[in-house]
Design a protein around this motif. Structure first.
Motif, PDB file in Angstrom:
ATOM      1  N   SER C 222     -43.680  -9.694   6.262  1.00 40.45           N
ATOM      2  CA  SER C 222     -44.633  -9.396   5.196  1.00 40.45           C
ATOM      3  C   SER C 222     -45.381 -10.645   4.741  1.00 40.45           C
ATOM      4  CB  SER C 222     -43.913  -8.768   4.010  1.00 40.45           C
ATOM      5  OG  SER C 222     -42.985  -9.677   3.471  1.00 40.45           O
ATOM      6  N   GLY C 223     -45.033 -11.777   5.294  1.00 33.68           N
ATOM      7  CA  GLY C 223     -45.698 -13.014   4.899  1.00 33.68           C
ATOM      8  C   GLY C 223     -44.817 -14.182   5.261  1.00 33.68           C
ATOM      9  N   PRO C 224     -45.117 -15.374   4.751  1.00 34.38           N
ATOM     10  CA  PRO C 224     -44.297 -16.523   5.097  1.00 34.38           C
ATOM     11  C   PRO C 224     -42.867 -16.315   4.616  1.00 34.38           C
ATOM     12  CG  PRO C 224     -46.177 -17.149   3.718  1.00 34.38           C
ATOM     13  CD  PRO C 224     -46.183 -15.673   3.807  1.00 34.38           C
ATOM     14  N   ARG C 225     -41.883 -16.682   5.433  1.00 34.26           N
ATOM     15  CA  ARG C 225     -40.494 -16.504   5.027  1.00 34.26           C
ATOM     16  C   ARG C 225     -39.866 -17.837   4.681  1.00 34.26           C
ATOM     17  NH1 ARG C 225     -36.109 -15.628   9.690  1.00 34.26           N
ATOM     18  NH2 ARG C 225     -34.861 -16.629   8.087  1.00 34.26           N
ATOM     19  N   THR C 226     -38.721 -17.767   4.024  1.00 30.35           N
ATOM     20  CA  THR C 226     -37.944 -18.976   3.748  1.00 30.35           C
ATOM     21  C   THR C 226     -36.670 -18.906   4.575  1.00 30.35           C
ATOM     22  OG1 THR C 226     -37.012 -17.818   1.860  1.00 30.35           O
ATOM     23  CG2 THR C 226     -38.821 -19.323   1.420  1.00 30.35           C
ATOM     24  N   VAL C 227     -35.913 -19.992   4.586  1.00 38.57           N
ATOM     25  CA  VAL C 227     -34.658 -20.016   5.337  1.00 38.57           C
ATOM     26  C   VAL C 227     -33.529 -20.405   4.400  1.00 38.57           C
ATOM     27  CG1 VAL C 227     -33.409 -21.075   7.234  1.00 38.57           C
ATOM     28  CG2 VAL C 227     -35.829 -20.573   7.480  1.00 38.57           C
ATOM     29  N   HIS C 228     -32.562 -19.501   4.282  1.00 39.09           N
ATOM     30  CA  HIS C 228     -31.446 -19.713   3.356  1.00 39.09           C
ATOM     31  C   HIS C 228     -30.556 -20.864   3.816  1.00 39.09           C
ATOM     32  CE1 HIS C 228     -28.000 -19.137   0.880  1.00 39.09           C
ATOM     33  NE2 HIS C 228     -27.319 -18.387   1.715  1.00 39.09           N
ATOM     34  N   ARG C 229     -30.171 -20.834   5.068  1.00 36.87           N
ATOM     35  CA  ARG C 229     -29.283 -21.888   5.589  1.00 36.87           C
ATOM     36  C   ARG C 229     -29.926 -22.537   6.798  1.00 36.87           C
ATOM     37  NH1 ARG C 229     -23.346 -19.670   6.406  1.00 36.87           N
ATOM     38  NH2 ARG C 229     -24.500 -18.105   7.564  1.00 36.87           N
ATOM     39  N   PRO C 230     -30.806 -23.532   6.572  1.00 43.18           N
ATOM     40  CA  PRO C 230     -31.469 -24.167   7.711  1.00 43.18           C
ATOM     41  C   PRO C 230     -30.456 -24.908   8.593  1.00 43.18           C
ATOM     42  CG  PRO C 230     -32.168 -25.157   5.620  1.00 43.18           C
ATOM     43  CD  PRO C 230     -31.123 -24.158   5.295  1.00 43.18           C
ATOM     44  N   VAL C 231     -30.794 -25.028   9.857  1.00 42.63           N
ATOM     45  CA  VAL C 231     -29.938 -25.778  10.782  1.00 42.63           C
ATOM     46  C   VAL C 231     -30.453 -27.217  10.818  1.00 42.63           C
ATOM     47  CG1 VAL C 231     -29.137 -25.966  13.154  1.00 42.63           C
ATOM     48  CG2 VAL C 231     -29.548 -23.715  12.149  1.00 42.63           C
ATOM     49  N   PRO C 232     -29.623 -28.176  10.391  1.00 46.87           N
ATOM     50  CA  PRO C 232     -30.111 -29.560  10.340  1.00 46.87           C
ATOM     51  C   PRO C 232     -30.201 -30.171  11.745  1.00 46.87           C
ATOM     52  CG  PRO C 232     -27.802 -29.466   9.715  1.00 46.87           C
ATOM     53  CD  PRO C 232     -28.228 -28.060   9.969  1.00 46.87           C
ATOM     54  N   LEU C 233     -31.191 -31.046  11.901  1.00 42.49           N
ATOM     55  CA  LEU C 233     -31.334 -31.771  13.162  1.00 42.49           C
ATOM     56  C   LEU C 233     -30.952 -33.215  12.860  1.00 42.49           C
ATOM     57  CD1 LEU C 233     -32.325 -31.357  16.071  1.00 42.49           C
ATOM     58  CD2 LEU C 233     -34.577 -32.095  15.327  1.00 42.49           C
ATOM     59  N   GLY C 234     -29.874 -33.712  13.471  1.00 39.99           N
ATOM     60  CA  GLY C 234     -29.399 -35.048  13.119  1.00 39.99           C
ATOM     61  C   GLY C 234     -29.363 -35.980  14.304  1.00 39.99           C
ATOM     62  N   PRO C 235     -28.979 -37.230  14.048  1.00 38.52           N
ATOM     63  CA  PRO C 235     -28.877 -38.189  15.144  1.00 38.52           C
ATOM     64  C   PRO C 235     -27.863 -37.738  16.198  1.00 38.52           C
ATOM     65  CG  PRO C 235     -28.074 -39.135  13.059  1.00 38.52           C
ATOM     66  CD  PRO C 235     -28.688 -37.808  12.737  1.00 38.52           C
ATOM     67  N   GLY C 236     -26.841 -36.989  15.774  1.00 33.19           N
ATOM     68  CA  GLY C 236     -25.831 -36.504  16.715  1.00 33.19           C
ATOM     69  C   GLY C 236     -26.444 -35.672  17.825  1.00 33.19           C
ATOM     70  N   ASP C 237     -27.509 -34.933  17.490  1.00 36.40           N
ATOM     71  CA  ASP C 237     -28.147 -34.091  18.497  1.00 36.40           C
ATOM     72  C   ASP C 237     -28.830 -34.946  19.570  1.00 36.40           C
ATOM     73  OD1 ASP C 237     -27.562 -31.496  17.283  1.00 36.40           O
ATOM     74  OD2 ASP C 237     -28.841 -32.228  15.666  1.00 36.40           O
TER      75      ASP C 237
END
Lengths: 568, 231, 269
Positions: C222-237
């Protein structure tokens, strides 16, 4: 909040309207109960208000519909067909929809993700989501479910989570399509209460069969009821000072078979004045309105003749002794002994999860079990008849068993069974295309056509309106009266009281009581298993005569007046 | 699923104006959207899951057939290969929009390897892509307008050839004695288990009514109505 | 049933990494593995992969399950290559000629099958579907409607095994004749299985339609959405991707220097 003018809906390539010019206005804060027979277009009306018809389900539409300030359907020119002017998804930002099947509504693996998803897609800022998820779960008495996996929820839990998902978005309009139809009585009452609390300040349109449970006390639910004492009055409903319509929405709208509004007014008045018309439409009524439909003040006014039933020493056709069923590392049934006798109906009752379906599958030889099962292979009618379908036409479906058994008169039997269950006209149709009620009739026909001595049925009256319920109850009793043994697994206490001879009560896999139905009912074993007695059964017990006789007399009287009272 | 599934022109803005109740706003039918609808996306995802699951089951059948065929067990895959591609023509038959064959094969491959674990590993994504493109080619050439039996046969052939090309790169089939046999088996399997099976399955499913709200269901309904009332 | 319906990630190190990075790395690694056809390069990598998986908390059970599933494929690939590749004959078995090239390539492809299978099992056992879809949404622009559809598909996958059993039970209940001799044993004739598969297809597609409507009425798209639990991108990746690719290239370099590396271009010359 809801404003529909001249709403007409017609399915593609058909000649008749499902809705033939409906005018409906529901204001903010108002609760409206929508009644009508199966196929009268109740669901279609809700789906048209939500934009689903004609956006996700093809249909031709006419009229003007506005919901929560959105133009849902607008005519292209005066009198011309109307087109959808707000997408279902955008409309959903202000309109909450709940349907009967939790498994078709839950789309994510965990409860928290499920409730949060409704907020994510409506663009609620991330910082608010966690709090609103917790609040919504708390509001429906499901705070403890937040960390659970959706796959592990019971039906009642699933439906409360689905409701929380709807409420978290704070809709201004609630469209509720038989939200308790598939639940056991305890879960239905809990969901009904959660819905009533949720309705405050919103425009609510409710389609519901189970009217007695709407006003029932919250029993077996895991949260104490927090009902306002004067809730029925605060709905703006005129209750005549009587408690009769307590718990029900203040206003009722009746849809007739031709897709038009038959009546619209205060619940107590409409139900009282139109009781016999409503019974004729095949809708369920609250207990007091059912008495009104029978035109009696009290059951004692009815002459009751005990029906002729097979004796309790009739030959045993199927027998189990100390049956134990394990599913995974759980003991689903812990020692059940049962005699199924020719001409008698045995009911196995209990809440969902009490082990009754496992017992049924074990009796049919479809689950491994410890203990003894002796007797012929029973036929089995399951909750979702579409899972049992094996053929491409209704006729082949009924003929499947006899042909497989190489019965010489398979064709004659098939024709007879089709006729007996009113399916002759559908013989060439694809079985998957039948309605739920038709599929159930087909399942029963496919069973009765064979030589099975014993018939097992799992929740045969699940989510049905009064007319379909009655047909089904008659068919099951008919099987027994024709000499077969019948086992019903159900939490429908009214069905048990009307058609069963014996009853076995299960709780957590253990047998709580077992005996003739009147004795077990009088001993209060059902409430102890979490199954409250519906008012009709309570009244029949208080009457003192055999319960089946009293309820049978009531059904006959309602049917008589209903037939006489059918509006032309 | 990205390219084909990208939301086209979110209409939230326009509706917000209407929400204020302006009666004179022009009447615009919101159904007129390009790209895939949510119903179509869910249908494709579920088809992909179902067939990803069936493909995974087919891998177990493959293992059995391999053992039964002894030293020529490696050829078993050519007998079954068509079955691994059937969802692409089926999805195109139902939805009738460009790209869905490729998308559904990709998602089926993702399901098969990421959630069910397959011996082919992430290469399945590449395999799915190549097979999807191959199966879709026949429909692209007929501009998604023709769904006669011969289009499905052609789809089976193009799918099998695409898949053969990939196998040749991966396993050096062209250096082996059995190259012609491999190609022949693949094409026959492609025609029967991919092309023709997709058409049969699509028609059988449409009969049950579950596809009524899809392009295939609408077309059949219109055809039936036209047959009943000759214009 | 290997991991169908089992989605809660174990406490493996991989489960904490960004799923898009994990899948992308795995894809690149398996593309690189197309180059060598000798057994030494994938063999060394198999040892490294098993060691890394153990260090990351993957139980032996998962690894052995992978080996048991993929072993037959490896054996089969070896068998057919032994006798179908041109080269110097080294043995004759049952009228078929085994060549040196066949033995080398067969062993190479067999070990590659085991290696890729092991990697696939390790990744599948640590992948959380919601994190994967969220991550695809964040990293590669998967639309909100496509993401919702994929997750609905995953719900269907979770229910599939139980529904398959339910349909087979429901259909078995229609059979005439005497009681089944072994209770719980469902009939497995190809016709009945085919019919059960079709019914499964129909009831699941019907559920899909209902889920699509449920998602619509929940405002999906219905429009732009939000993200409740974003997946972080870290140095480990980054470390994960660099290490995995580095090890593959390093092993390839070593086998090349030792003269053990073979490709389709060099084999048999």
């Amino acid at each position: 909040m809801i404003e529909a003018t001249g709403l007409r809906v017609r399915w593609p390539h058909t000649a008749d309207d499902v809705l033939a010019g409906v005018d409906l206005r529901v204001d903010a804060g108002e609760r409206v109960l929508l009644l009508g027979t199966s196929g009268s277009g109740k669901s279609t009306l809700l789906r048209a208000l939500a934009g689903v018809v004609p956006q996700q389900v093809d249909a031709s539409t006419w009229g003007d519909v506005r919901v929560a300030g959105h133009r849902v359907l607008s005519p292209t020119a005066p009198g011309a067909p109307a087109v959808p002017t707000t997408t279902t998804a955008v409309l959903a930002r202000d309109v909450g929809t709940l349907t009967q099947d939790p498994w078709a509504q839950l789309c994510l693996p965990t409860v928290e993700d499920e409730v949060a998803s409704g907020l994510e897609h409506r663009g609620v800022p991330r910082a608010q989501i966690g709090r609103r998820v917790r609040e919504a779960l708390l509001a429906v008495g499901a705070a403890h479910l937040r960390g659970r996996r959706t796959a592990e929820l019971s039906g009642g839990e699933g439906q409360r989570v689905a409701l929380a998902t709807v409420l978290a978005a704070r809709p201004r309009v609630l469209l509720l399509d038989e939200p308790t139809a598939l639940l056991d009585p305890a879960a239905a009452t809990a969901v009904a209460h959660a819905l009533r609390r949720a309705a405050t300040g919103r425009a609510t349109l409710l389609v519901e069969h189970r009217l007695d449970e709407q006003g029932a006390d919250e029993q077996g639910a895991d949260e104490p009821a927090r009902r306002g004492t004067d809730e029925a009055r605060s709905d703006g409903g005129a209750t005549d000072g009587q408690d009769a319509a307590a718990g029900l929405p203040g206003r009722v709208v009746v849809l007739g078979p031709a897709g038009r509004v038959l009546a619209d007014g205060p619940t107590a008045d409409v139900l009282r004045d139109l009781a016999h018309d409503l019974a004729a439409l095949g809708t369920w009524l609250p207990w007091w309105a059912e008495l009104a439909a029978a035109r009696v003040r009290d059951l004692a006014d009815l002459p009751a003749v005990a029906p002729a039933r097979a004796p309790d020493d009739a030959p045993v056709l199927l027998q189990s002794r100390d049956l134990v069923v394990r599913r995974g590392d759980r003991t689903a049934v812990a020692g059940a002994s049962l005699d199924v006798r020719a001409g008698r109906v045995t009911a196995v009752v209990g809440l969902n999860g009490s082990g009754k379906s496992s017992l049924l599958l074990a009796l049919a030889g479809l689950l491994p079990a410890e203990g003894v099962v002796r007797g012929a292979r029973p036929a089995l009618v399951l909750q979702r008849p579409e899972q049992q379908l094996l053929a491409r036409t209704v006729r082949d479906e009924v003929a499947w068993g006899p042909r497989r058994a190489r019965l010489p008169d398979a064709d004659a039997r098939t024709d007879a069974a089709l006729a007996a269950h009113g399916l002759t006209g559908l013989a060439g149709a694809d079985p998957f295309r039948l309605s739920g009620g038709q599929q159930r009739r087909l399942a029963v026909a496919a069973v009765t056509v064979g030589d099975h001595e014993v018939v097992l049925a799992d929740e045969p009256t699940f989510g049905q309106d009064r007319a379909t319920w009655r047909t089904c109850a008659r068919a099951l009793r008919g099987l027994a009266d024709a000499g077969r043994g019948v086992v019903l697994v159900t939490h429908d206490v009214r069905l048990v009281a009307e058609v069963a001879d014996d009853v076995l009560v299960l709780r957590d896999g253990r047998v709580l009581a077992h005996g003739p139905v009147d004795a077990v009912l009088r001993a209060g074993a059902l409430p102890r298993a979490g199954l409250p007695l519906p008012p009709a059964v309570r009244a029949a017990l208080a009457d003192g005569r055999p319960v089946a006789a009293v309820l049978g007399a009531l059904a006959a009287r309602v049917g008589e007046h209903a037939v006489a009272g059918v509006p032309a | 699923m990205t390219a084909a599934g990208r939301d086209v022109a979110p209409d939230a803005g326009a509706d917000r104006v209407d929400a204020d109740g302006r009666a004179d706003a022009p009447v615009v039918d919101v159904r007129a959207r390009r790209g895939l609808t949510l119903s179509e996306l869910v249908l494709l995802a579920v088809l992909a899951v179902l067939f990803g699951f069936l493909y995974w089951a087919l891998v177990q059948a493959w293992a059995a057939l391999q053992i039964a065929m002894g030293p020529f067990g490696d050829l078993a895959q050519h007998v079954l290969i068509g079955g691994w591609m059937v969802v692409a023509p089926l999805a195109i038959y139902i939805v009738r929009k460009p790209g869905v064959g490729v998308v559904v094969e990709l998602v089926a491959a993702l399901v098969e390897f990421a959630f069910l674990a397959s011996p082919v590993g992430p290469m399945l994504l590449l395999v799915g892509l190549v097979q999807g493109v191959g199966a879709e080619l026949a429909f692209t050439l007929t501009r998604y307008r023709r769904y006669g039996w011969w289009v499905f046969v052609a789809s089976g052939v193009t799918a099998a050839l695409a898949s053969t090309l990939l196998g040749t790169v991966r396993y050096g089939w062209h250096l082996q004695d059995l190259f012609a046999l491999r190609v022949g088996l693949q094409v026959v399997s492609g025609i029967v288990l991919c092309g023709l099976l997709a058409r049969v399955l699509g028609d059988a499913l449409a009969r049950t009514g579950v596809l009524d709200e899809t392009a295939l269901g609408r077309e059949r309904r219109a055809r039936r109505a036209a047959a009943e009332v000759p214009a | 049933m290997t991991t169908a319906g089992r989605t809660a990630p174990g406490p493996t190190a991989l489960a904490r990494r960004d799923p898009t990075v994990v899948l992308g790395t795995l894809l690149v690694v398996s593309l690189l593995l197309l180059v060598p056809v000798d057994p030494w390069t994938p063999g060394a990598l198999l040892v490294a992969a098993v060691a890394a998986a153990r260090a990351g908390g993957v139980p032996w059970r998962t690894l052995l399950r992978g080996a048991a599933t993929f072993g037959p494929f490896a054996v089969s690939v070896l068998a057919v290559n032994l006798v179908t590749r041109p080269g110097v004959p080294v043995a004759h078995v049952a009228g078929l000629t085994v060549t040196d090239v066949g033995a080398l390539v067969g062993a190479g492809l067999a070990v590659r099958t085991l290696l890729v299978g092991t990697l696939a099992v390790v990744v599948a056992s640590s992948l959380d579907p919601v994190r994967l879809v969220t991550s695809l949404h964040q990293r590669v622009g998967l639309t909100s409607r496509a993401a919702a559809a994929l997750l609905a598909g995953h719900r269907v996958l979770e229910q599939l095994p139980a529904r398959w059993v339910a349909v087979r039970q429901a259909q078995a209940a229609r059979l005439p004749g005497p009681r089944p001799r072994r209770p719980g044993r469902l009939p497995a004739s190809p016709r009945l299985l085919g019919r059960a598969a079709f019914t499964l297809l129909v009831v699941t597609l019907r559920q899909a339609q209902q889920m699509a409507v449920a998602l619509e009425t929940r405002g999906v798209g219905s429009g732009p959405r939000t993200v409740h639990r974003p997946v972080p991108l870290g140095p480990g990746d980054g470390v994960l991707a660099a290490t995995a690719l580095g090890v593959v290239l390093l092993v390839g370099l070593v086998t090349w220097r030792l003269g053990l590396l073979e490709t389709w271009g060099t084999v048999g010359r």
